[in-house]
Motif scaffolding. Structure first.
Motif, PDB file in Angstrom:
ATOM      1  N   VAL A  90      11.654   1.006  -4.780  1.00 42.47           N
ATOM      2  CA  VAL A  90      11.367   0.048  -3.712  1.00 42.47           C
ATOM      3  C   VAL A  90      11.444   0.713  -2.349  1.00 42.47           C
ATOM      4  O   VAL A  90      10.597   0.491  -1.477  1.00 42.47           O
ATOM      5  CB  VAL A  90      12.331  -1.150  -3.790  1.00 42.47           C
ATOM      6  CG1 VAL A  90      12.102  -2.112  -2.629  1.00 42.47           C
ATOM      7  CG2 VAL A  90      12.154  -1.884  -5.110  1.00 42.47           C
ATOM      8  N   GLY A  91      12.450   1.545  -2.155  1.00 45.01           N
ATOM      9  CA  GLY A  91      12.630   2.196  -0.858  1.00 45.01           C
ATOM     10  C   GLY A  91      11.457   3.070  -0.467  1.00 45.01           C
ATOM     11  O   GLY A  91      10.987   3.022   0.678  1.00 45.01           O
ATOM     12  N   ASN A  92      10.964   3.859  -1.419  1.00 40.21           N
ATOM     13  CA  ASN A  92       9.794   4.694  -1.124  1.00 40.21           C
ATOM     14  C   ASN A  92       8.584   3.845  -0.759  1.00 40.21           C
ATOM     15  O   ASN A  92       7.796   4.215   0.113  1.00 40.21           O
ATOM     16  CB  ASN A  92       9.466   5.569  -2.338  1.00 40.21           C
ATOM     17  CG  ASN A  92      10.496   6.660  -2.572  1.00 40.21           C
ATOM     18  OD1 ASN A  92      11.372   6.892  -1.733  1.00 40.21           O
ATOM     19  ND2 ASN A  92      10.407   7.329  -3.697  1.00 40.21           N
ATOM     20  N   ALA A  93       8.450   2.688  -1.428  1.00 38.40           N
ATOM     21  CA  ALA A  93       7.313   1.808  -1.125  1.00 38.40           C
ATOM     22  C   ALA A  93       7.446   1.185   0.256  1.00 38.40           C
ATOM     23  O   ALA A  93       6.457   1.026   0.970  1.00 38.40           O
ATOM     24  CB  ALA A  93       7.212   0.724  -2.187  1.00 38.40           C
ATOM     25  N   PHE A  94       8.661   0.827   0.654  1.00 31.30           N
ATOM     26  CA  PHE A  94       8.862   0.303   2.003  1.00 31.30           C
ATOM     27  C   PHE A  94       8.471   1.351   3.047  1.00 31.30           C
ATOM     28  O   PHE A  94       7.821   1.043   4.046  1.00 31.30           O
ATOM     29  CB  PHE A  94      10.320  -0.115   2.206  1.00 31.30           C
ATOM     30  CG  PHE A  94      10.618  -1.529   1.807  1.00 31.30           C
ATOM     31  CD1 PHE A  94       9.842  -2.579   2.282  1.00 31.30           C
ATOM     32  CD2 PHE A  94      11.677  -1.823   0.968  1.00 31.30           C
ATOM     33  CE1 PHE A  94      10.115  -3.893   1.923  1.00 31.30           C
ATOM     34  CE2 PHE A  94      11.955  -3.137   0.607  1.00 31.30           C
ATOM     35  CZ  PHE A  94      11.172  -4.174   1.082  1.00 31.30           C
ATOM     36  N   VAL A  95       8.873   2.594   2.813  1.00 29.99           N
ATOM     37  CA  VAL A  95       8.524   3.659   3.752  1.00 29.99           C
ATOM     38  C   VAL A  95       7.011   3.833   3.817  1.00 29.99           C
ATOM     39  O   VAL A  95       6.421   3.940   4.887  1.00 29.99           O
ATOM     40  CB  VAL A  95       9.207   4.988   3.355  1.00 29.99           C
ATOM     41  CG1 VAL A  95       8.711   6.134   4.230  1.00 29.99           C
ATOM     42  CG2 VAL A  95      10.720   4.865   3.476  1.00 29.99           C
ATOM     43  N   ARG A  96       6.361   3.842   2.642  1.00 26.25           N
ATOM     44  CA  ARG A  96       4.908   3.998   2.625  1.00 26.25           C
ATOM     45  C   ARG A  96       4.203   2.884   3.390  1.00 26.25           C
ATOM     46  O   ARG A  96       3.253   3.108   4.132  1.00 26.25           O
ATOM     47  CB  ARG A  96       4.403   4.012   1.178  1.00 26.25           C
ATOM     48  CG  ARG A  96       2.924   4.387   1.060  1.00 26.25           C
ATOM     49  CD  ARG A  96       2.214   3.505   0.065  1.00 26.25           C
ATOM     50  NE  ARG A  96       2.223   2.120   0.475  1.00 26.25           N
ATOM     51  CZ  ARG A  96       1.328   1.573   1.299  1.00 26.25           C
ATOM     52  NH1 ARG A  96       0.355   2.290   1.788  1.00 26.25           N
ATOM     53  NH2 ARG A  96       1.419   0.305   1.640  1.00 26.25           N
ATOM     54  N   ALA A  97       4.695   1.644   3.221  1.00 28.39           N
ATOM     55  CA  ALA A  97       4.079   0.518   3.907  1.00 28.39           C
ATOM     56  C   ALA A  97       4.300   0.590   5.416  1.00 28.39           C
ATOM     57  O   ALA A  97       3.426   0.210   6.203  1.00 28.39           O
ATOM     58  CB  ALA A  97       4.626  -0.795   3.351  1.00 28.39           C
TER      59      ALA A  97
END
Length: 427
Positions: A90-97
């Protein structure tokens, strides 16, 4: 292509994050070899002694890792994301977004990442593309990504749903018409193809196009010109065509419902999207992106708990990504704090089933118990159907319109909460 400049400490501590960004099409730069430009973004770890540019994402580590959180930047402040290894999906996806924006295509499943990489290469070749896949799996998102990465990105992108337009008007809407060409044509119309000149036109649900119009579309693709209704002189066009279908067009050709010559003209480069149930690894990434997309102006963006993600990963998603977005928006409505937990995750079909039974009065109940009320009604619906089916799980799942896997999950959840409905179930 957007360039991200990770610090040396970021490369050391969060290399998996940097690698995932590279896999999703971001260029990873180095301040020692290239000067950042307007629009580039810095990625640093918390506590680094650096001067923060306006566009910076700070990724927390250390003691903060046990309490994941995300704080979007306000008034030029850097974005801040804090998570540990257990919350990396989830954290990596938040950063990507935060880096690319919540409207960019999102993926974590290897096959989906490969599809996006292939679509990026296809974008550079000015050829016709056919995207096939179930409804709600992101075919239009993929088409928009192809347009955005092509040399036509500065020109119009026009999406047409062939099933939503009246059949009698479809030809005029696509190819245009002259004044007086038919009753009610008080003025001329250029049509979608000419409106998209220089850009891209997306023909969604192409399988629904009438056979008579398919032959005219074939001529447009072959000759690169349209003849408006009522005109005698063809009008040249420069348009890239992307077609989408949620049915197997080869089967439609075999059944005589779709022209074979048009199929081969459209399928210069075919791409396929899979159902969400077949790419469960994409779910945490999509959830994070959708949370950011719909969180509004919250000071702290809610983070999904592992129980909430587990429920989302177990669901079979008949409505695919569209259904997931509904569930995320619903969860944001119920989640008043900085976490989205399991009680905030309400699926479409159990909610629909609950209307078959009387709900407890909820007018005087606090908002945080609403999820429990719906869940209690779900259990009642399953209990009644199990009894009617003499405890047969297979027949119960069939009658309720859910998969056996989903029913097993509901029974396990009931057992955890002390509900006795699982005792009447048989294999």
């Amino acid at each position: 292509m957007r360039t991200i400049f990770p610090s040396a400490m970021m490369m050391e501590q969060r290399y998996a994050l940097v690698s995932s960004l590279r896999a999703q099409g971001f260029e990873i730069g180095s301040a020692t070899t290239a000067a950042p430009k307007l629009g580039d973004l810095f990625l640093v770890t918390e506590g680094e002694p650096v001067t923060m540019p306006a566009r910076t994402v700070v990724v927390g580590t250390g003691a903060f890792a046990s309490n994941p959180a995300i704080v979007p930047g306000r008034d030029g402040a850097p974005h801040r994301v804090v998570f540990g290894p257990a919350d990396a999906a989830v954290g990596n996806a938040f950063v990507r977004a935060l880096v690319g924006g919540p409207d960019l295509p999102t993926a974590a499943d290897p096959e989906t990442l490969a599809l996006f990489a292939l679509a990026e290469r296809v974008a550079q070749a000015d050829i016709t593309v056919l995207i096939n896949g179930p409804t709600g799996t992101g075919k239009e998102v993929l088409a928009r990504s192809i347009h955005a990465n092509s040399t036509r990105s500065a020109k119009p992108f026009i999406a047409i749903n062939c099933a939503a337009l009246p059949e009698t008007m479809l030809e005029a809407l696509l190819f245009g018409h002259q004044k007086g060409a038919f009753t009610g044509a008080s003025s001329g119309g250029e049509g979608f193809f000419r409106a998209a000149d220089g850009g891209t036109i997306l023909l969604d649900e192409i399988a629904e196009m009438p056979l008579a119009l398919q032959s005219k579309l074939l001529r447009v693709l072959q000759e690169r010109e349209v003849v408006p209704i009522g005109a005698s002189v063809p009008q040249p066009i420069d348009v890239r065509v992307i077609a989408c279908a949620n049915r197997d067009l080869q089967a439609e050709v075999a059944a005589g419902r779709f022209r074979a010559d048009l199929y081969y003209r459209l399928a210069v480069f075919p791409l396929s999207t899979k159902s969400l149930a077949e790419r469960a690894d994409d779910i945490p990434a999509l959830v994070a992106t959708m949370i950011l997309r719909h969180a509004g102006n919250r000071a702290v963006v809610p983070w999904p708990t592992r129980d909430a993600l587990d429920a989302l990963m177990r669901h079979d998603w008949p409505g695919n990504v569209r259904e997931l977005e509904n569930v995320v928006q619903r969860a944001l409505l119920f989640a008043g704090g900085d976490m989205i937990d399991r009680s905030h995750v309400l699926f479409d079909r159990p909610v629909a089933l609950s209307f078959q039974h009387s709900l407890p009065a909820i007018s005087a109940m606090p908002a945080e118990t609403l999820g429990n009320v719906v869940q209690m009604s779900e259990f009642q619906a399953i209990r009644d159907t199990l009894a009617a089916c003499n405890g047969s799980r297979i027949e119960t799942a069939r009658r309720l319109g859910i998969s056996e896997r989903t029913l097993r999950y509901r029974l396990a959840k009931a057992r955890e909460q002390g509900d006795d409905l699982a005792r009447v179930a048989s294999a």
